[in-house]
Design a protein around this motif. Structure first.
Motif, PDB file in Angstrom:
ATOM      1  N   THR A   1      -2.847  -8.039   3.370  1.00 38.32           N
ATOM      2  CA  THR A   1      -3.974  -8.288   2.471  1.00 38.32           C
ATOM      3  C   THR A   1      -5.231  -7.606   2.986  1.00 38.32           C
ATOM      4  OG1 THR A   1      -3.004 -10.465   2.016  1.00 38.32           O
ATOM      5  CG2 THR A   1      -5.244 -10.080   1.237  1.00 38.32           C
ATOM      6  N   ILE A   2      -5.436  -7.652   4.284  1.00 38.48           N
ATOM      7  CA  ILE A   2      -6.609  -7.004   4.882  1.00 38.48           C
ATOM      8  C   ILE A   2      -6.569  -5.496   4.645  1.00 38.48           C
ATOM      9  CG2 ILE A   2      -7.788  -6.487   7.054  1.00 38.48           C
ATOM     10  CD1 ILE A   2      -6.951  -9.233   8.057  1.00 38.48           C
ATOM     11  N   LEU A   3      -5.403  -4.895   4.808  1.00 39.18           N
ATOM     12  CA  LEU A   3      -5.281  -3.450   4.584  1.00 39.18           C
ATOM     13  C   LEU A   3      -5.523  -3.106   3.116  1.00 39.18           C
ATOM     14  CD1 LEU A   3      -2.206  -2.459   6.782  1.00 39.18           C
ATOM     15  CD2 LEU A   3      -4.631  -2.154   7.271  1.00 39.18           C
ATOM     16  N   PHE A   4      -5.045  -3.955   2.217  1.00 39.45           N
ATOM     17  CA  PHE A   4      -5.289  -3.731   0.790  1.00 39.45           C
ATOM     18  C   PHE A   4      -6.776  -3.877   0.480  1.00 39.45           C
ATOM     19  CE2 PHE A   4      -5.269  -4.986  -3.724  1.00 39.45           C
ATOM     20  CZ  PHE A   4      -4.566  -3.905  -4.245  1.00 39.45           C
ATOM     21  N   THR A   5      -7.438  -4.798   1.183  1.00 39.73           N
ATOM     22  CA  THR A   5      -8.880  -4.988   1.012  1.00 39.73           C
ATOM     23  C   THR A   5      -9.641  -3.752   1.467  1.00 39.73           C
ATOM     24  OG1 THR A   5      -8.613  -7.373   1.364  1.00 39.73           O
ATOM     25  CG2 THR A   5     -10.839  -6.478   1.578  1.00 39.73           C
ATOM     26  N   PHE A   6      -9.142  -3.075   2.517  1.00 37.60           N
ATOM     27  CA  PHE A   6      -9.731  -1.813   2.953  1.00 37.60           C
ATOM     28  C   PHE A   6      -9.833  -0.842   1.781  1.00 37.60           C
ATOM     29  CE2 PHE A   6      -9.000  -3.059   7.340  1.00 37.60           C
ATOM     30  CZ  PHE A   6      -9.959  -2.351   8.054  1.00 37.60           C
TER      31      PHE A   6
END
Length: 591
Positions: free
Chosen positions: A437-442
Motif C-alpha cells: 500500500t505504501i508503494l502504491f501511495t508513492f
C-alpha cells in the motif's frame, strides 16, 4: 513653459500622487500595528492608542473613497459602486460602535477593526496603479518571487510571541510557513497544540494565499477597482491562469475567487453540521474548526488542528465529515479550468433542454462543449480514484480497515485512495499500512492533482499523455491521438520534461536526506521526499525528528514542487529569440 513653472507643476503632480497613496500607506501601517497588537502582549494604554490609530486610518479611507466619486480621473467603474457602498456602511458602523462603546454580535471592538482595516487595505491597494514590467521580469520570475516573499513574511509572523504558546525556532517557523504557502501539510510541530488561535489564523491565511497564488489576489483586485490593466499585466496573468485569450484573464480570475469562496463556504457548513457538539462544545470553536479544515481541504494543504489529523480518536469514525473533506480536496485538485468547462457544459445542457420545450428553432448546437483537456483529466482522475480505492480496500481490508464496518470500510478506502493526490489528510495510521500500500501511495503522490488546481505532483494530464505516448509508439504511430484530436508535440515534450525533472529533484532530495540522517531507513525518507515534492503532506512519522539539514532539504523540495522545476528553469534561463533555423535530423539509439 518656463523651467520654474515646469518645476512647480511636477512638484504639484508629485504631491498629488503622494496624497493619493496616503490612505494605502496609513492602512498598511494599521495592518502592521494589528500584527503588533495581536503578536505581542499590550498594556491597556497602548491598546487604546492603537484603536485610535485604526480609527484615523478608517476615517481617511472613507474620505478617500468618497473623493474618488467626485473625481473625473479616478472615478471607479460602476461595478465597484455597490462594493464601496457596503464597505463604507460597514466601516461607518464599526466607527460608531467604537465611539459609542457598543458591542456587535458579541464580538470585541478590536475584532471588528481587524476585518474593517483588512478590507480597507485591499480597497486602497487595489486603487493603486501597479503594472508588472515584463521587460525586466518574466512571469516565472514574478511567480517565484511572490512565493518567496510570502514564505518569509509568514515565517516572521509565526515567530511572534503570541503566535505560539512556548515560542518557535527559525527553522521550524520557516518549515511551517513553507509547508502552508506551498499547501503541503508536512509539520514539525503540532498545529493544534503548539500554535495559538492567532497563529492558526496566520497558517490558514498562508494556505489560502498559497493555494490561489498571491499574484492572483493582487492583480485581480487591482483590476476590479480600477477597471483597467496594462497589456503586460494581462500577458503575465494569461500565463498564470491558463487562459486562452487575454480578454478572458480577469474574468477567469474573478471566477477563481468566486468559486473558491462558494466551495469553501459550503464545505465549512457541511463540516459544521457533521461535528459532534459534545467534542467541540463552543459555537465559535466549531465555526473555526469548520473554516480551518474547509480551507485546508480545498487548497489541498492537509493542515489540521487535530494532533493525529482525521485519525484522531474522536473523528476517525465520522464518515460523513471524511466524505465532505474528500470532496473538497477532489474539487480543489481537479483544477479550475475543468470546473469552468464543466459548469459551461451543464449550463448549456440545461438551456438546451429548456429550449426544446419551447421554440425549437432557437436551439443552437454547440459541439465540443467539453474540451479534450477536460476529458483527459476527468477520465484519468476517475480511473485513479477507482483503482486507488480498489487497491486500498483489498490491501488494507484486514489491516488498517479492520476496525471499520460496512460502508465505513468503503469510505475509508476511498479517502485513503484520494488523499495521496496532494491532500495530506489521513484517516488511518500511515505507519501501519502494508508495504504494498505504501508503494502504491508513492505512485499516487507522484502523479498528484490536475493542472490549474491548488494541488501538486506531475499532474494527471502529464501521466495521461505519457501513457498515450507509450500506446502510440507500441502501435507504430508517429503522433498521439485522443478523442479524435491530435496532441501537440510541445505538450508531449512538456509532459516528459516535468516527469524527468521531478524524479531528478526527488532523487537528489533522498540522497541528501540519507546523508544527513543516516539513522533513518530509506522507505520513510523516500516517502517524505515524494510527499514534499508533490505537496501532499502525508508522512510515516519522521518529519519532526529530522535534522536541521534535512528540514532545509524538505523546505527546498516543497518549494520546488509547488512552483515546479520547469518554472525555475524558465526563470533562470534566457528565452531564445531566434529559431529560424533547423539542423539535419538524426535518430538517436534508444533501445
Amino acid at each position: 513653459m518656463r523651467p520654474a513653472n515646469q518645476k512647480f507643476v511636477s512638484s504639484k503632480i508629485r504631491i498629488i500622487g503622494i496624497l493619493k497613496r496616503l490612505p494605502f500607506i496609513l492602512n498598511l501601517i494599521a495592518v502592521a500595528l494589528l500584527v503588533f497588537d495581536f503578536g505581542f502582549d499590550q498594556s491597556s494604554t497602548i491598546a487604546k492608542e492603537l484603536l485610535w490609530v485604526y480609527t484615523v486610518s478608517l476615517i481617511i479611507t472613507l474620505a478617500s473613497m468618497s473623493r474618488r466619486y467626485f473625481s473625473k480621473l479616478d472615478c471607479p467603474p460602476q461595478k465597484v459602486w455597490l462594493f464601496d457602498a457596503i464597505l463604507g456602511a460597514f466601516i461607518s458602523l464599526i466607527l460608531l460602535n467604537f465611539l459609542f462603546g457598543h458591542r456587535m454580535l458579541g464580538l470585541d471592538t478590536v475584532e471588528w477593526f481587524v476585518l474593517s482595516v483588512l478590507f480597507a487595505l485591499i480597497r486602497e491597494f487595489s486603487a493603486l496603479k501597479i503594472d508588472f514590467q515584463i521587460q525586466y521580469f518574466n512571469p516565472a520570475q514574478l511567480f517565484i518571487f511572490s512565493f518567496i516573499i510570502i514564505v518569509l513574511l509568514g515565517m516572521c509572523m509565526l515567530m511572534l510571541p503570541n503566535a505560539t504558546y512556548d515560542g518557535i525556532s527559525v527553522i521550524d517557523a520557516l518549515f511551517t510557513s513553507t509547508s502552508a504557502v506551498c499547501v503541503t501539510g508536512l509539520i514539525v510541530v503540532d498545529t493544534g497544540s503548539y500554535f495559538t488561535h492567532f497563529g492558526q489564523w496566520i497558517i490558514i491565511g498562508l494556505i489560502q494565499i498559497g493555494g490561489l497564488g498571491i499574484m492572483t489576489f493582487t492583480s485581480y483586485f487591482s483590476y476590479f477597482f480600477r477597471g483597467s490593466s496594462s497589456y503586460e499585466t494581462q500577458l503575465l496573468l494569461r500565463d498564470m491562469t491558463n487562459s486562452e485569450k487575454i480578454a478572458e484573464v480577469f474574468d477567469t480570475l474573478k471566477k477563481i475567487i468566486l468559486i473558491t469562496i462558494i466551495i469553501e463556504s459550503i464545505g465549512a457548513v457541511l463540516i459544521y453540521i457533521s461535528l459532534d457538539s459534545k467534542i467541540i462544545p463552543g459555537f465559535s470553536d466549531q465555526v473555526f474548526f469548520s473554516i480551518f479544515h474547509s480551507i485546508s481541504a480545498f487548497c489541498n494543504a492537509g493542515f489540521s488542528t487535530l494532533a493525529d489529523s482525521l485519525y484522531d480518536v474522536n473523528y476517525r469514525y465520522n464518515y460523513s465529515m471524511h466524505f465532505y473533506i474528500a470532496m473538497l480536496f477532489i474539487l480543489g485538485g481537479i483544477g479550475f479550468p475543468i470546473i469552468f468547462n464543466l459548469f459551461k457544459y451543464i449550463k448549456h445542457t440545461i438551456l438546451h433542454r429548456l429550449m426544446q420545450l419551447g421554440d425549437k428553432e432557437k436551439i443552437i448546437y454547440s459541439p465540443w462543449m467539453i474540451n479534450v483537456n477536460t476529458r483527459i483529466v476527468i477520465v484519468t482522475t476517475a480511473l485513479l480514484i477507482f483503482i486507488g480505492t480498489l487497491f486500498f480496500f483489498v490491501f488494507e481490508y484486514d489491516n488498517t480497515l479492520a476496525n471499520h464496518q460496512g460502508m465505513g470500510k468503503l469510505v475509508t478506502a476511498f479517502f485513503g485512495a484520494v488523499t495521496p493526490r496532494t491532500a495530506g489528510f489521513n484517516t488511518v495510521d500511515m505507519s501501519a499500512m502494508h508495504f504494498s500500500t505504501i508503494l502504491f501511495t508513492f505512485m499516487l503522490m507522484w502523479i498528484g492533482a490536475s493542472p490549474g488546481s491548488t494541488g501538486g505532483g506531475i499532474k494527471t494530464s502529464t501521466i495521461a499523455i505519457a501513457t498515450l505516448n507509450y500506446l502510440s509508439i507500441a502501435k507504430g504511430k508517429n503522433r498521439i491521438e485522443v478523442f479524435h484530436r491530435e496532441v501537440a508535440e510541445i505538450t508531449v515534450r512538456r509532459a516528459f520534461a516535468l516527469m524527468s525533472l521531478s524524479l531528478v529533484v526527488i532523487v537528489i532530495s533522498i540522497i541528501l536526506m540519507a546523508w544527513f540522517d543516516e539513522d533513518q531507513h530509506l522507505l520513510p525518507l523516500g516517502f517524505e521526499c515524494f510527499s514534499a515534492y508533490s505537496t501532499v503532506g502525508l508522512s510515516l512519522g519522521i518529519t519532526a525528528s529530522l535534522s536541521t539539514a534535512s528540514k532545509f532539504v524538505l523546505i527546498a523540495t516543497m518549494f520546488v514542487g509547488r512552483v515546479s522545476m520547469l518554472t525555475i528553469l524558465i526563470a533562470l534561463l534566457r528565452k531564445m529569440k531566434h529559431l529560424n533555423y533547423r539542423y539535419p535530423t538524426e535518430e538517436i539509439l534508444i533501445n
